[in-house]
Motif scaffolding. Structure first.
Motif, PDB file in Angstrom:
ATOM      1  N   ASP A   1       0.872  -1.170   0.000  1.00 26.28           N
ATOM      2  CA  ASP A   1       0.000   0.000   0.000  1.00 26.28           C
ATOM      3  C   ASP A   1       0.909   1.221   0.000  1.00 26.28           C
ATOM      4  O   ASP A   1       1.609   1.474   0.982  1.00 26.28           O
ATOM      5  CB  ASP A   1      -0.876  -0.015   1.248  1.00 26.28           C
ATOM      6  CG  ASP A   1      -1.750   1.220   1.401  1.00 26.28           C
ATOM      7  OD1 ASP A   1      -1.538   2.228   0.688  1.00 26.28           O
ATOM      8  OD2 ASP A   1      -2.644   1.187   2.260  1.00 26.28           O
ATOM      9  N   TYR A   2       0.946   1.964  -1.125  1.00 27.21           N
ATOM     10  CA  TYR A   2       1.885   3.080  -1.171  1.00 27.21           C
ATOM     11  C   TYR A   2       1.382   4.335  -0.473  1.00 27.21           C
ATOM     12  O   TYR A   2       2.111   5.310  -0.338  1.00 27.21           O
ATOM     13  CB  TYR A   2       2.402   3.384  -2.581  1.00 27.21           C
ATOM     14  CG  TYR A   2       1.432   3.903  -3.603  1.00 27.21           C
ATOM     15  CD1 TYR A   2       0.952   5.202  -3.580  1.00 27.21           C
ATOM     16  CD2 TYR A   2       1.051   3.092  -4.654  1.00 27.21           C
ATOM     17  CE1 TYR A   2       0.096   5.669  -4.551  1.00 27.21           C
ATOM     18  CE2 TYR A   2       0.200   3.549  -5.642  1.00 27.21           C
ATOM     19  CZ  TYR A   2      -0.275   4.839  -5.584  1.00 27.21           C
ATOM     20  OH  TYR A   2      -1.117   5.302  -6.548  1.00 27.21           O
ATOM     21  N   ASN A   3       0.166   4.318   0.040  1.00 29.87           N
ATOM     22  CA  ASN A   3      -0.283   5.432   0.872  1.00 29.87           C
ATOM     23  C   ASN A   3       0.354   5.354   2.256  1.00 29.87           C
ATOM     24  O   ASN A   3       0.698   6.371   2.849  1.00 29.87           O
ATOM     25  CB  ASN A   3      -1.811   5.445   0.985  1.00 29.87           C
ATOM     26  CG  ASN A   3      -2.452   5.749  -0.356  1.00 29.87           C
ATOM     27  OD1 ASN A   3      -2.141   6.754  -0.985  1.00 29.87           O
ATOM     28  ND2 ASN A   3      -3.323   4.865  -0.806  1.00 29.87           N
ATOM     29  N   SER A   4       0.527   4.129   2.755  1.00 31.97           N
ATOM     30  CA  SER A   4       1.100   3.932   4.094  1.00 31.97           C
ATOM     31  C   SER A   4       2.516   3.366   4.075  1.00 31.97           C
ATOM     32  O   SER A   4       3.231   3.466   5.068  1.00 31.97           O
ATOM     33  CB  SER A   4       0.210   2.973   4.898  1.00 31.97           C
ATOM     34  OG  SER A   4       0.254   1.667   4.331  1.00 31.97           O
ATOM     35  N   GLY A   5       2.903   2.739   2.961  1.00 30.22           N
ATOM     36  CA  GLY A   5       4.204   2.081   2.899  1.00 30.22           C
ATOM     37  C   GLY A   5       4.207   0.695   3.507  1.00 30.22           C
ATOM     38  O   GLY A   5       5.253   0.060   3.616  1.00 30.22           O
ATOM     39  N   MET A   6       3.053   0.213   3.888  1.00 24.78           N
ATOM     40  CA  MET A   6       2.940  -1.088   4.547  1.00 24.78           C
ATOM     41  C   MET A   6       2.808  -2.222   3.537  1.00 24.78           C
ATOM     42  O   MET A   6       2.103  -2.087   2.538  1.00 24.78           O
ATOM     43  CB  MET A   6       1.711  -1.124   5.467  1.00 24.78           C
ATOM     44  CG  MET A   6       1.755  -0.109   6.594  1.00 24.78           C
ATOM     45  SD  MET A   6       3.064  -0.417   7.775  1.00 24.78           S
ATOM     46  CE  MET A   6       2.538  -1.945   8.467  1.00 24.78           C
ATOM     47  N   ALA A   7       3.471  -3.323   3.842  1.00 19.86           N
ATOM     48  CA  ALA A   7       3.319  -4.547   3.058  1.00 19.86           C
ATOM     49  C   ALA A   7       2.034  -5.225   3.487  1.00 19.86           C
ATOM     50  O   ALA A   7       1.842  -5.503   4.675  1.00 19.86           O
ATOM     51  CB  ALA A   7       4.512  -5.465   3.280  1.00 19.86           C
ATOM     52  N   LEU A   8       1.147  -5.492   2.538  1.00 16.46           N
ATOM     53  CA  LEU A   8      -0.109  -6.180   2.842  1.00 16.46           C
ATOM     54  C   LEU A   8       0.072  -7.682   2.809  1.00 16.46           C
ATOM     55  O   LEU A   8      -0.709  -8.420   3.393  1.00 16.46           O
ATOM     56  CB  LEU A   8      -1.192  -5.751   1.857  1.00 16.46           C
ATOM     57  CG  LEU A   8      -1.479  -4.257   1.788  1.00 16.46           C
ATOM     58  CD1 LEU A   8      -2.542  -3.966   0.749  1.00 16.46           C
ATOM     59  CD2 LEU A   8      -1.881  -3.715   3.141  1.00 16.46           C
ATOM     60  N   GLY A   9       1.096  -8.122   2.089  1.00 20.27           N
ATOM     61  CA  GLY A   9       1.432  -9.532   1.996  1.00 20.27           C
ATOM     62  C   GLY A   9       2.821  -9.654   1.414  1.00 20.27           C
ATOM     63  O   GLY A   9       3.220  -8.828   0.594  1.00 20.27           O
ATOM     64  N   ALA A  10       3.570 -10.661   1.873  1.00 19.74           N
ATOM     65  CA  ALA A  10       4.944 -10.828   1.390  1.00 19.74           C
ATOM     66  C   ALA A  10       5.348 -12.294   1.434  1.00 19.74           C
ATOM     67  O   ALA A  10       4.893 -13.042   2.300  1.00 19.74           O
ATOM     68  CB  ALA A  10       5.908 -10.002   2.233  1.00 19.74           C
ATOM     69  N   LEU A  11       6.212 -12.679   0.509  1.00 23.35           N
ATOM     70  CA  LEU A  11       6.817 -14.007   0.478  1.00 23.35           C
ATOM     71  C   LEU A  11       8.274 -13.841   0.071  1.00 23.35           C
ATOM     72  O   LEU A  11       8.598 -13.001  -0.768  1.00 23.35           O
ATOM     73  CB  LEU A  11       6.140 -14.914  -0.549  1.00 23.35           C
ATOM     74  CG  LEU A  11       4.938 -15.728  -0.137  1.00 23.35           C
ATOM     75  CD1 LEU A  11       4.447 -16.564  -1.315  1.00 23.35           C
ATOM     76  CD2 LEU A  11       5.223 -16.617   1.033  1.00 23.35           C
ATOM     77  N   GLY A  12       9.125 -14.679   0.640  1.00 23.48           N
ATOM     78  CA  GLY A  12      10.536 -14.645   0.282  1.00 23.48           C
ATOM     79  C   GLY A  12      11.318 -13.718   1.189  1.00 23.48           C
ATOM     80  O   GLY A  12      10.966 -13.525   2.341  1.00 23.48           O
ATOM     81  N   GLY A  13      12.355 -13.136   0.627  1.00 18.38           N
ATOM     82  CA  GLY A  13      13.242 -12.302   1.408  1.00 18.38           C
ATOM     83  C   GLY A  13      14.211 -13.169   2.196  1.00 18.38           C
ATOM     84  O   GLY A  13      14.265 -14.388   2.033  1.00 18.38           O
ATOM     85  N   SER A  14      15.003 -12.530   3.040  1.00 11.71           N
ATOM     86  CA  SER A  14      15.970 -13.236   3.872  1.00 11.71           C
ATOM     87  C   SER A  14      16.369 -12.316   5.020  1.00 11.71           C
ATOM     88  O   SER A  14      15.920 -11.168   5.082  1.00 11.71           O
ATOM     89  CB  SER A  14      17.210 -13.616   3.053  1.00 11.71           C
ATOM     90  OG  SER A  14      17.915 -12.443   2.674  1.00 11.71           O
ATOM     91  N   LYS A  15      17.245 -12.818   5.890  1.00  9.64           N
ATOM     92  CA  LYS A  15      17.690 -11.964   6.996  1.00  9.64           C
ATOM     93  C   LYS A  15      18.477 -10.765   6.470  1.00  9.64           C
ATOM     94  O   LYS A  15      18.520  -9.725   7.103  1.00  9.64           O
ATOM     95  CB  LYS A  15      18.500 -12.749   8.012  1.00  9.64           C
ATOM     96  CG  LYS A  15      19.824 -13.280   7.527  1.00  9.64           C
ATOM     97  CD  LYS A  15      20.550 -14.025   8.643  1.00  9.64           C
ATOM     98  CE  LYS A  15      21.879 -14.547   8.179  1.00  9.64           C
ATOM     99  NZ  LYS A  15      22.902 -13.511   8.071  1.00  9.64           N
TER     100      LYS A  15
END
Length: 123
Positions: free
Chosen positions: A24-38
């Motif tokens: 959501d680019y109004n808040s900068g919040m991720a609504l859902g995510a998969l992957g990534g790493s430390k």
């Protein structure tokens, strides 16, 4: 129509995908995510790329450009980052963010796949 979870899984199935987020680019919040790493925090990526989208939209408005953003590509030495604003109903203010390993990804195919995922996503 596909749910957010299904869409995130489809994004991660793209060759070379290392992280996928609906933001959501109004808040900068991720609504859902998969992957990534430390070493690659998708929450931080979501917030940072929100600023990229907002800056581009402000610039386009200042220039009087009426076209819509199809996608924004950031090319790093070892990664591709694709930002794709969601244009369908209910998607206003949201974008897809996909991080790819440059050595394993086919950029043209990834962009094509992301377009199809965006079109099917039901938010």
């Amino acid at each position: 129509m596909a749910s957010m979870d299904v869409s995130l899984k489809e994004m991660m199935a793209i060759d070379g995908a290392t992280g996928a987020v609906v933001v959501d680019y109004n808040s900068g919040m991720a609504l859902g995510a998969l992957g990534g790493s430390k070493d690659f925090d998708l929450q931080i990526a979501a917030a940072g790329n929100t600023e990229v989208v907002k800056a581009k939209l402000r610039t386009m408005e200042s220039l009087g450009l009426k076209a819509a953003i199809e996608d924004i590509l950031i090319t790093l030495t070892d990664q591709y980052h694709i930002i794709r604003p969601i244009t369908g109903r209910g998607g206003k203010g949201l974008f897809l963010y996909l991080a790819l390993d440059r050595g394993r990804a086919n950029l043209a195919l990834a962009r094509h796949s992301l377009r199809g995922i965006e079109e099917k996503l039901e938010v």
